[in-house]
Design a protein around this motif. Structure first.
Motif, PDB file in Angstrom:
ATOM      1  N   MET A  88       0.847  -1.177   0.000  1.00 14.72           N
ATOM      2  CA  MET A  88       0.000   0.000   0.000  1.00 14.72           C
ATOM      3  C   MET A  88       0.893   1.241   0.000  1.00 14.72           C
ATOM      4  SD  MET A  88      -2.511   1.489   3.038  1.00 14.72           S
ATOM      5  CE  MET A  88      -2.072   0.173   4.097  1.00 14.72           C
ATOM      6  N   PRO A  89       0.741   2.122  -0.981  1.00 12.30           N
ATOM      7  CA  PRO A  89       1.531   3.354  -0.981  1.00 12.30           C
ATOM      8  C   PRO A  89       1.073   4.291   0.138  1.00 12.30           C
ATOM      9  CG  PRO A  89      -0.008   3.332  -2.820  1.00 12.30           C
ATOM     10  CD  PRO A  89      -0.127   2.000  -2.131  1.00 12.30           C
ATOM     11  N   ILE A  90       2.020   5.043   0.653  1.00 12.54           N
ATOM     12  CA  ILE A  90       1.712   6.032   1.683  1.00 12.54           C
ATOM     13  C   ILE A  90       1.922   7.408   1.048  1.00 12.54           C
ATOM     14  CG2 ILE A  90       2.323   6.959   3.944  1.00 12.54           C
ATOM     15  CD1 ILE A  90       3.318   4.201   4.731  1.00 12.54           C
ATOM     16  N   PRO A  91       0.836   8.169   0.815  1.00 15.31           N
ATOM     17  CA  PRO A  91       0.982   9.456   0.147  1.00 15.31           C
ATOM     18  C   PRO A  91       1.790  10.477   0.946  1.00 15.31           C
ATOM     19  CG  PRO A  91      -1.342   8.929   0.483  1.00 15.31           C
ATOM     20  CD  PRO A  91      -0.530   7.826   1.077  1.00 15.31           C
ATOM     21  N   TYR A  92       1.820  10.328   2.262  1.00 15.46           N
ATOM     22  CA  TYR A  92       2.573  11.273   3.091  1.00 15.46           C
ATOM     23  C   TYR A  92       3.383  10.481   4.101  1.00 15.46           C
ATOM     24  CZ  TYR A  92       3.638  15.050   6.331  1.00 15.46           C
ATOM     25  OH  TYR A  92       4.293  15.943   7.128  1.00 15.46           O
ATOM     26  N   PHE A  93       4.704  10.567   3.983  1.00 18.74           N
ATOM     27  CA  PHE A  93       5.597   9.970   4.972  1.00 18.74           C
ATOM     28  C   PHE A  93       6.733  10.958   5.181  1.00 18.74           C
ATOM     29  CE2 PHE A  93       8.688   7.710   7.218  1.00 18.74           C
ATOM     30  CZ  PHE A  93       8.143   6.529   7.706  1.00 18.74           C
ATOM     31  N   ASP A  94       6.752  11.575   6.343  1.00 17.68           N
ATOM     32  CA  ASP A  94       7.776  12.565   6.667  1.00 17.68           C
ATOM     33  C   ASP A  94       8.645  11.997   7.782  1.00 17.68           C
ATOM     34  OD1 ASP A  94       9.299  14.866   6.987  1.00 17.68           O
ATOM     35  OD2 ASP A  94       7.775  15.899   8.162  1.00 17.68           O
ATOM     36  N   ALA A  95       9.957  11.967   7.547  1.00 19.26           N
ATOM     37  CA  ALA A  95      10.885  11.354   8.498  1.00 19.26           C
ATOM     38  C   ALA A  95      11.376  12.311   9.577  1.00 19.26           C
ATOM     39  CB  ALA A  95      12.072  10.760   7.747  1.00 19.26           C
ATOM     40  N   HIS A  96      10.858  13.547   9.612  1.00 19.04           N
ATOM     41  CA  HIS A  96      11.326  14.448  10.669  1.00 19.04           C
ATOM     42  C   HIS A  96      10.416  15.666  10.796  1.00 19.04           C
ATOM     43  CE1 HIS A  96      14.223  16.568  13.251  1.00 19.04           C
ATOM     44  NE2 HIS A  96      13.744  17.632  12.661  1.00 19.04           N
ATOM     45  N   CYS A  97       9.996  15.943  12.006  1.00 19.53           N
ATOM     46  CA  CYS A  97       9.393  17.240  12.329  1.00 19.53           C
ATOM     47  C   CYS A  97       9.718  17.566  13.783  1.00 19.53           C
ATOM     48  CB  CYS A  97       7.891  17.266  12.067  1.00 19.53           C
ATOM     49  SG  CYS A  97       6.878  16.481  13.326  1.00 19.53           S
ATOM     50  N   ASP A  98       9.751  18.858  14.083  1.00 26.39           N
ATOM     51  CA  ASP A  98      10.066  19.340  15.429  1.00 26.39           C
ATOM     52  C   ASP A  98       8.811  19.700  16.229  1.00 26.39           C
ATOM     53  OD1 ASP A  98      12.826  19.090  15.072  1.00 26.39           O
ATOM     54  OD2 ASP A  98      13.013  21.096  14.220  1.00 26.39           O
ATOM     55  N   THR A  99       7.656  19.332  15.731  1.00 27.14           N
ATOM     56  CA  THR A  99       6.392  19.737  16.348  1.00 27.14           C
ATOM     57  C   THR A  99       6.242  19.232  17.776  1.00 27.14           C
ATOM     58  OG1 THR A  99       5.356  19.861  14.183  1.00 27.14           O
ATOM     59  CG2 THR A  99       3.887  19.667  16.078  1.00 27.14           C
ATOM     60  N   LEU A 100       6.703  18.034  18.067  1.00 28.18           N
ATOM     61  CA  LEU A 100       6.572  17.488  19.418  1.00 28.18           C
ATOM     62  C   LEU A 100       7.263  18.393  20.441  1.00 28.18           C
ATOM     63  CD1 LEU A 100       5.520  15.078  21.110  1.00 28.18           C
ATOM     64  CD2 LEU A 100       7.708  13.955  20.660  1.00 28.18           C
TER      65      LEU A 100
END
Length: 171
Positions: free
Chosen positions: A1-13
């Motif tokens: 199953m393709p994943i349209p959004y996969f981001d390996a980094h955010c600083d939001t936490l």
């Protein structure tokens, strides 16, 4: 199953922890509400600037509060399952092994108890494991070599984005 959004980094936490708000909806880069438009989606939340245990607990708590739309994941298998359920997959990374005191036992605990899936060997400064891109430029130390091997054994991806070029090639 393709994943349209996969981001390996955010600083939001860290932003939510330090400045308030929640992961469902906030004024920072990413939140569960906005990610909902891209399901199946996966987001890696980075812990940086200290308070590692509190931030890891906050991510799990926020996922539990939004169990209908997001779930904390510890593996690719978890991501596939959660995305198959139409939910957002939330993963945890540690930006800088110094947050774990560059300690193998703390790394093991972070993987087993907290479910980290990725780790930067260093952040902006050299540490006991390696040289950083913004510091001396030195490579992996002997201790760092053992740390990389243990990450591989545990299934923790090693993120080289803050490491020096020499550290990259050594790893």
């Amino acid at each position: 199953m393709p994943i349209p959004y996969f981001d390996a980094h955010c600083d939001t936490l860290t932003a939510v922890y330090e400045h308030g708000g929640g992961l469902f909806e906030n004024r920072y880069h990413v939140d569960f509400n906005r990610l909902g438009a891209y399901v199946p989606a996966a987001q890696v939340f980075a812990v940086w600037n200290g308070a590692y245990e509190a931030k890891a607990a906050m991510l799990k708590r926020e996922c539990a509060l939004r169990a209908g739309s997001a779930a904390f994941c510890r593996s690719a298998e978890d991501v596939r399952r959660v995305n198959g359920e139409g939910k957002i997959a939330a993963l945890l990374s540690v930006e800088g092994a110094e947050q774990l005191d560059c300690d193998l036992d703390k790394l093991r605990t972070a993987r087993e108890r907290d479910g980290i899936v990725m780790l930067n060997l260093c952040w902006n400064s050299d540490n006991a494991l390696c040289g950083a891109a913004m510091d001396s430029g030195s490579g992996l130390t002997e201790r760092g070599r053992g740390y990389v091997c243990e990450c591989q054994r545990l299934g923790v991806a090693v993120d080289m984005s803050h490491a020096s070029e020499r550290t990259f090639w050594d790893a």
